[in-house]
Design a protein around this motif. Sequence first.
Motif, mmCIF file in Angstrom:
data_model
loop_
_atom_site.group_PDB
_atom_site.id
_atom_site.type_symbol
_atom_site.label_atom_id
_atom_site.label_comp_id
_atom_site.label_asym_id
_atom_site.label_seq_id
_atom_site.Cartn_x
_atom_site.Cartn_y
_atom_site.Cartn_z
ATOM 1 N N HIS A 102 0.868 -1.177 0.000
ATOM 2 C CA HIS A 102 0.000 0.000 0.000
ATOM 3 C C HIS A 102 0.901 1.223 0.000
ATOM 4 O O HIS A 102 2.111 1.111 0.090
ATOM 5 N N HIS A 103 0.285 2.388 -0.071
ATOM 6 C CA HIS A 103 1.092 3.602 -0.152
ATOM 7 C C HIS A 103 0.702 4.589 0.931
ATOM 8 O O HIS A 103 -0.215 4.342 1.702
ATOM 9 N N HIS A 104 1.427 5.693 0.989
ATOM 10 C CA HIS A 104 1.215 6.639 2.081
ATOM 11 C C HIS A 104 1.062 8.078 1.626
ATOM 12 O O HIS A 104 1.825 8.542 0.782
ATOM 13 N N LEU A 105 0.074 8.758 2.210
ATOM 14 C CA LEU A 105 0.011 10.210 2.089
ATOM 15 C C LEU A 105 0.734 10.773 3.307
ATOM 16 O O LEU A 105 0.339 10.509 4.441
ATOM 17 N N PRO A 119 -3.709 1.262 -7.162
ATOM 18 C CA PRO A 119 -3.040 0.321 -8.056
ATOM 19 C C PRO A 119 -2.409 1.011 -9.263
ATOM 20 O O PRO A 119 -1.443 0.526 -9.816
ATOM 21 N N GLU A 120 -2.954 2.169 -9.637
ATOM 22 C CA GLU A 120 -2.450 2.844 -10.833
ATOM 23 C C GLU A 120 -0.983 3.224 -10.721
ATOM 24 O O GLU A 120 -0.254 3.274 -11.702
ATOM 25 N N ILE A 121 -0.552 3.563 -9.480
ATOM 26 C CA ILE A 121 0.817 4.017 -9.338
ATOM 27 C C ILE A 121 1.763 2.920 -8.832
ATOM 28 O O ILE A 121 2.939 3.136 -8.667
ATOM 29 N N THR A 122 1.196 1.745 -8.587
ATOM 30 C CA THR A 122 2.032 0.659 -8.078
ATOM 31 C C THR A 122 2.743 -0.057 -9.220
ATOM 32 O O THR A 122 2.088 -0.508 -10.149
ATOM 33 N N PRO A 123 4.073 -0.177 -9.154
ATOM 34 C CA PRO A 123 4.761 -0.914 -10.221
ATOM 35 C C PRO A 123 4.432 -2.400 -10.107
ATOM 36 O O PRO A 123 4.303 -2.922 -8.997
ATOM 37 N N PRO B 123 6.374 7.659 -11.591
ATOM 38 C CA PRO B 123 5.172 7.947 -12.376
ATOM 39 C C PRO B 123 5.341 9.296 -13.076
ATOM 40 O O PRO B 123 5.922 10.215 -12.514
ATOM 41 N N PRO B 124 4.830 9.400 -14.291
ATOM 42 C CA PRO B 124 5.036 10.600 -15.100
ATOM 43 C C PRO B 124 4.399 11.858 -14.510
ATOM 44 O O PRO B 124 4.939 12.944 -14.611
ATOM 45 N N CYS B 139 6.630 13.071 -4.805
ATOM 46 C CA CYS B 139 6.281 11.666 -4.804
ATOM 47 C C CYS B 139 7.566 10.861 -4.769
ATOM 48 O O CYS B 139 8.416 11.001 -5.641
ATOM 49 N N ARG B 140 7.736 10.051 -3.728
ATOM 50 C CA ARG B 140 8.968 9.281 -3.608
ATOM 51 C C ARG B 140 8.669 7.823 -3.385
ATOM 52 O O ARG B 140 7.796 7.470 -2.605
ATOM 53 N N MET B 141 9.425 7.001 -4.086
ATOM 54 C CA MET B 141 9.268 5.564 -3.922
ATOM 55 C C MET B 141 10.253 5.095 -2.868
ATOM 56 O O MET B 141 11.422 5.457 -2.892
ATOM 57 N N GLN B 142 9.749 4.324 -1.926
ATOM 58 C CA GLN B 142 10.639 3.709 -0.952
ATOM 59 C C GLN B 142 10.777 2.244 -1.271
ATOM 60 O O GLN B 142 9.795 1.510 -1.211
ATOM 61 N N LEU B 143 11.995 1.822 -1.585
ATOM 62 C CA LEU B 143 12.250 0.399 -1.755
ATOM 63 C C LEU B 143 12.820 -0.079 -0.437
ATOM 64 O O LEU B 143 13.950 0.238 -0.080
ATOM 65 N N ARG B 144 11.992 -0.803 0.322
ATOM 66 C CA ARG B 144 12.419 -1.201 1.658
ATOM 67 C C ARG B 144 12.931 -2.634 1.658
ATOM 68 O O ARG B 144 12.402 -3.492 0.959
#
Lengths: 157, 157
Positions: A102-105, A119-123, B123-124, B139-144
């Motif tokens: 899941h993601h976080h605001l 889901p749209e932004i999840t790789p 994401p674009p 917007c930042r992706m965290q690879l944990r």
Amino acid sequence: MKCILDPINAETKKRRLEEFQRRCREAGIPVTNQRRIVLEVVLGMHCHPTADQVHASLKVRRARISRATVYRSLESLVLLGVITKACHPGDVVRYDARLEPHHHLVCLECGDVVDIADPEITPPTLPDMSVFGFEVKDCRMQLRGVCRRCRRKEKRR
Amino acid sequence: MKCILDPINAETKKRRLEEFQRRCREAGIPVTNQRRIVLEVVLGMHCHPTADQVHASLKVRRARISRATVYRSLESLVLLGVITKACHPGDVVRYDARLEPHHHLVCLECGDVVDIADPEITPPTLPDMSVFGFEVKDCRMQLRGVCRRCRRKEKRR
DNA sequence: ATACGTGCAAAGCGTTTGCATTTCT
DNA sequence: AGAAATGCAAACGCTTTGCACGTAT
């Protein structure tokens, strides 16, 4: 669009508690009442409680568990992989009972974090970072900005 | 694949210092030596220093700035939007001098975070969260997961 | 000249630890 | 029985604050 996640439901809670007991046996650490109750409470709390919030929530449930034990229990639950530490901009440790992706605001003003699913932004697959010797276990998007409450505060100034 | 980000270069540093002065003027807050030096040092440090690491780094540069002032300067730099608070799993505040979009490798064992760039997973456009009253700024992706050093430690056990 | 920033030391909190006691396996 | 967890209180470390003084605008 509906994407702010609901609390963890009863069925999932049950499954998670069973998993906790299984992992304790595997790791050879005792399944104490305190640890189980701490997990139960964390599973029922809104997103990302601090150790102290968990302690307060235990009081409400009439469970007398010392602050030190709450800290130690949360830490062992993390080691067991039953919960994780949430990544926050603040200076207090926060825990995340939600294990599924899941993601976080993240509000950069007040430090508050809200769980969202999008889901749209999840790789589709976890990126491979093994070139750096890094083993990726999960992937979370942080949408950082300003929450409704803090935006209101700003307007008032 | 090359994606661990290099330190901020001299040209960018200069630009960032100018922007800092401009924002101070706009906000009507004084451009003090202390604030400027703290920013200079943070721009030159490896990723996500704590206030205390900044303070130590200042000592090396023979700049005598009290710990309290370091804390206050970092906080005002955040308010000015010249740096941001990094989102870490730990209990110490960490700062991030990199403003351009990038992502993070987060080690859940030691809490270390490394900056990476990976356009493939970016994401674009910023997702719209205004339904929740939330204004997304970045917007930042965290690879944990687990970093190289911690994986070695695990093997030794 | 005035408002704001700085340095120092003390206070404030979140978190960890030592030790005697209890609980789990 | 033996190993590990718990509770309590004290210690610890990061961060904030009150106040006298200094500095930028």
